[in-house]
Design a protein around this motif. Structure first.
Motif, PDB file in Angstrom:
ATOM      1  N   VAL A  33      50.370  70.250  10.110  1.00 21.87           N
ATOM      2  CA  VAL A  33      50.331  71.583  10.357  1.00 21.87           C
ATOM      3  C   VAL A  33      49.160  72.278  10.023  1.00 21.87           C
ATOM      4  O   VAL A  33      48.718  73.537  10.334  1.00 21.87           O
ATOM      5  N   ASP A  34      48.327  71.517   9.095  1.00 16.59           N
ATOM      6  CA  ASP A  34      47.035  71.943   8.490  1.00 16.59           C
ATOM      7  C   ASP A  34      45.973  71.180   9.390  1.00 16.59           C
ATOM      8  O   ASP A  34      45.881  70.035   9.164  1.00 16.59           O
ATOM      9  N   SER A  35      45.167  71.981   9.783  1.00 18.21           N
ATOM     10  CA  SER A  35      44.129  71.368  10.623  1.00 18.21           C
ATOM     11  C   SER A  35      43.143  70.476   9.908  1.00 18.21           C
ATOM     12  O   SER A  35      42.240  69.473  10.039  1.00 18.21           O
ATOM     13  N   ARG A  36      42.921  70.927   8.505  1.00 18.33           N
ATOM     14  CA  ARG A  36      42.098  69.867   7.424  1.00 18.33           C
ATOM     15  C   ARG A  36      42.702  68.762   7.181  1.00 18.33           C
ATOM     16  O   ARG A  36      42.168  67.998   6.593  1.00 18.33           O
ATOM     17  N   GLU A  37      44.158  68.623   7.270  1.00 18.57           N
ATOM     18  CA  GLU A  37      44.831  67.408   7.054  1.00 18.57           C
ATOM     19  C   GLU A  37      44.963  66.469   8.138  1.00 18.57           C
ATOM     20  O   GLU A  37      45.597  65.543   8.214  1.00 18.57           O
ATOM     21  N   VAL A  39      44.498  63.477  10.980  1.00 19.21           N
ATOM     22  CA  VAL A  39      43.928  62.266  10.884  1.00 19.21           C
ATOM     23  C   VAL A  39      43.795  61.778  12.122  1.00 19.21           C
ATOM     24  O   VAL A  39      44.279  62.085  13.167  1.00 19.21           O
ATOM     25  N   PRO A  40      42.655  61.073  12.428  1.00 20.36           N
ATOM     26  CA  PRO A  40      42.537  60.415  14.166  1.00 20.36           C
ATOM     27  C   PRO A  40      43.478  59.773  14.483  1.00 20.36           C
ATOM     28  O   PRO A  40      44.226  58.958  13.866  1.00 20.36           O
ATOM     29  N   GLY A  41      43.859  60.294  15.785  1.00 23.82           N
ATOM     30  CA  GLY A  41      45.297  59.674  16.345  1.00 23.82           C
ATOM     31  C   GLY A  41      46.058  60.520  16.187  1.00 23.82           C
ATOM     32  O   GLY A  41      47.504  60.407  16.634  1.00 23.82           O
ATOM     33  N   GLY A  42      46.278  61.582  15.219  1.00 23.68           N
ATOM     34  CA  GLY A  42      47.572  62.335  14.981  1.00 23.68           C
ATOM     35  C   GLY A  42      47.713  63.564  15.981  1.00 23.68           C
ATOM     36  O   GLY A  42      47.240  63.649  17.084  1.00 23.68           O
ATOM     37  N   LEU A  43      48.911  64.274  15.481  1.00 27.57           N
ATOM     38  CA  LEU A  43      49.193  65.160  16.378  1.00 27.57           C
ATOM     39  C   LEU A  43      49.159  66.633  15.481  1.00 27.57           C
ATOM     40  O   LEU A  43      49.589  66.570  14.507  1.00 27.57           O
ATOM     41  N   PHE A  44      48.349  67.465  16.093  1.00 23.97           N
ATOM     42  CA  PHE A  44      48.251  68.983  15.417  1.00 23.97           C
ATOM     43  C   PHE A  44      49.242  69.763  15.695  1.00 23.97           C
ATOM     44  O   PHE A  44      49.506  70.114  17.098  1.00 23.97           O
ATOM     45  N   PHE A  57      43.193  77.211  15.474  1.00 17.77           N
ATOM     46  CA  PHE A  57      42.450  76.096  14.946  1.00 17.77           C
ATOM     47  C   PHE A  57      42.548  74.675  15.658  1.00 17.77           C
ATOM     48  O   PHE A  57      42.385  73.606  15.216  1.00 17.77           O
ATOM     49  N   ALA A  58      43.076  74.999  16.626  1.00 17.65           N
ATOM     50  CA  ALA A  58      43.353  73.737  17.808  1.00 17.65           C
ATOM     51  C   ALA A  58      42.260  72.755  17.954  1.00 17.65           C
ATOM     52  O   ALA A  58      42.077  71.602  18.028  1.00 17.65           O
ATOM     53  N   VAL A  77      42.266  72.776  24.686  1.00 12.80           N
ATOM     54  CA  VAL A  77      41.919  71.245  24.428  1.00 12.80           C
ATOM     55  C   VAL A  77      43.407  70.567  24.699  1.00 12.80           C
ATOM     56  O   VAL A  77      44.422  71.074  25.064  1.00 12.80           O
ATOM     57  N   PRO A  78      43.440  69.141  24.704  1.00  5.30           N
ATOM     58  CA  PRO A  78      44.651  68.612  24.964  1.00  5.30           C
ATOM     59  C   PRO A  78      45.743  69.065  24.242  1.00  5.30           C
ATOM     60  O   PRO A  78      45.742  69.142  22.894  1.00  5.30           O
TER      61      PRO A  78
END
Length: 458
Positions: A33-37, A39-44, A57-58, A77-78
């Protein structure tokens, strides 16, 4: 997180893909839920808070590697657009957990949840891949985020479950049905939101044991009458801990650094434990963790070794910083209620020994009509324990704390500060080499910043 295509996730959560070039692209990493956290391949997961809207922050999250965004509106974005992000996140976590097979342990209580969770995780990690709640992410967002960190190798899933209202634990256990449920205690945390009395808190906390299946196990604190009363609310078997129960501590003693040691007794034998945490109340947390580990089949020696090796993991909970000038800061400012305030005051005093103790204390939130009286009780305890200085931070109830400490007539020097910044200035002027300083309040008061500022001063 088990790999899932965006198309599969959309079906599970009832989402509509927007700006998704390839619905078969995979989400392979946990959600955040934090855009700073991210990781590649994850879901925001774009959540809208009081001050920050994650949708803003999407784009940054996708630029950092997020495969897509879970959102309530298109974000350029996707994205998988859903009606309610929180509900969708819970649905996804429930689906993923259904495809995995870890032992799910849920734990709740008014105080000690995070420390007990951290101790239990460190015991279980020695015996298999373990995923546990990070920090205190124990609510309707934090719990599903924890579940989504599990994968096919996960053997133990340790879920701290918080409740600020009746129904919260029913919701959380619906996402992650536990096989083992631990209830630590019933106290005055969130009492205002739950109805105003301990019976209301017990009603809410007992939702955890009600969710256990007939083949499950409820781990209950025999020393807390409100917890003991939950025995009739579960279909699961019961393992008692504490007092003279099958899992208990005997021969408890404290070393010069306020760290407890004891003999851990279980149905399968006993073993010595020396904790690396300060405060006599940590024995209860350790025995609770030991009871769960016993329920999962570990023997006393393995459990004791894990508890002895365990260290504090979560910030703001009796976190000790030794300054170069000999002043010790005890940061216990993550949160506060009367029970945890008393435990923190006693732990810092035990750590100090003959050294002067300073208490920088703010308000304890959600104490209903008894709030002023409970703050006054804490003020009297500060005096009775022999603290040298009290700095009461904030208007209202903290002033009742200050008044009670003065009236106790034990010689404590009482000061008041309007806010955390004033408290830092005042404490900096008052502190002397060798002092031990406890900083504690409910999280919304902001004394964590005060603790950090004092720890950085030398």
């Amino acid at each position: 997180m088990i790999p899932m295509t965006l198309d599969d996730i959309a079906r599970v959560v009832g989402g509509r893909p927007h700006d998704v070039p390839d619905p078969q692209s995979l989400v392979t990493a946990p959600a955040a839920v934090d855009s700073r956290e991210v990781v590649p391949g994850g879901l925001f997961v774009a959540t809208a808070g009081a001050n920050v809207d994650g949708h803003d922050f999407a784009a940054a999250a996708v630029a950092s590697g997020a495969a897509a965004v879970l959102a309530t509106r298109p974000v350029g974005v996707p994205a998988l657009v859903v009606e309610d992000v929180q509900t969708a996140l819970g649905l996804l976590a429930r689906h993923v957990l259904g495809r995995l097979g870890p032992a799910v342990i849920g734990l709740t209580g008014s105080v000690g949840k995070t420390t007990t969770k951290d101790l239990l995780a460190q015991v279980l990690e020695r015996h298999g891949p373990t995923v546990a709640t990070d920090r205190s992410f124990n609510n309707e967002l934090g719990l599903p985020l924890t579940v989504l960190r599990a994968d096919a190798a996960t053997r133990y899933l340790v879920l701290e479950m918080g409740a600020s209202r009746k129904g919260d634990l029913t919701y959380l256990t619906g996402i992650a049905p536990p096989h083992v449920g631990l209830v630590l205690n019933v106290g005055n945390a969130h009492v205002e939101r739950m109805g105003g009395g301990l019976a209301d808190v017990a009603q809410a906390k007992g939702e955890l044991v009600e969710a256990l299946p007939p083949g499950g196990l409820a781990v209950l604190n025999a020393d807390d009458p409100h917890v003991a009363g939950m025995a009739g609310r579960t279909k699961a078997q019961i393992l008692w801990y504490g007092g003279s129960a099958p899992v208990r501590a005997e021969n408890v003693r404290m070393d010069g650094a306020a760290r407890p040691a004891f003999e851990l007794v279980t149905p399968a034998g006993w073993a010595p434990v020396t904790l690396g945490l300060i405060g006599a109340h940590q024995v209860d947390n350790a025995v609770a963790a030991a009871a769960v580990a016993t329920a999962l089949g570990l023997d006393a020696a393995d459990i004791a070794e894990g508890l002895t090796a365990a260290r504090r993991r979560s910030a703001g909970r009796l976190e000790i910083v030794e300054r170069p000038d000999g002043i010790t800061i005890v940061n216990d400012a993550y949160n506060a209620n009367p029970e945890s305030m008393r435990a923190g005051l006693r732990a810092a005093k035990a750590l100090a020994g003959a050294r002067r103790t300073v208490a920088v204390l703010g308000a304890m939130g959600q104490q209903a009509d008894a709030s002023r009286a409970r703050h006054a009780e804490i003020g009297r305890l500060v005096a009775d324990l022999g603290y040298g200085v009290l700095i009461a931070v904030g208007a209202g109830d903290p002033l009742a704390m200050a008044e009670a400490a003065r009236a106790a007539g034990q010689g404590v020097a009482v000061h008041t500060a309007g806010n955390a910044a004033e408290a830092v200035t005042l404490a900096t002027a008052l502190l002397e080499p060798g002092d031990v300083v406890l900083v504690k309040a409910s999280s919304e008061i902001g004394l964590a910043a005060c603790a950090r500022a004092l720890a950085a001063t030398s």
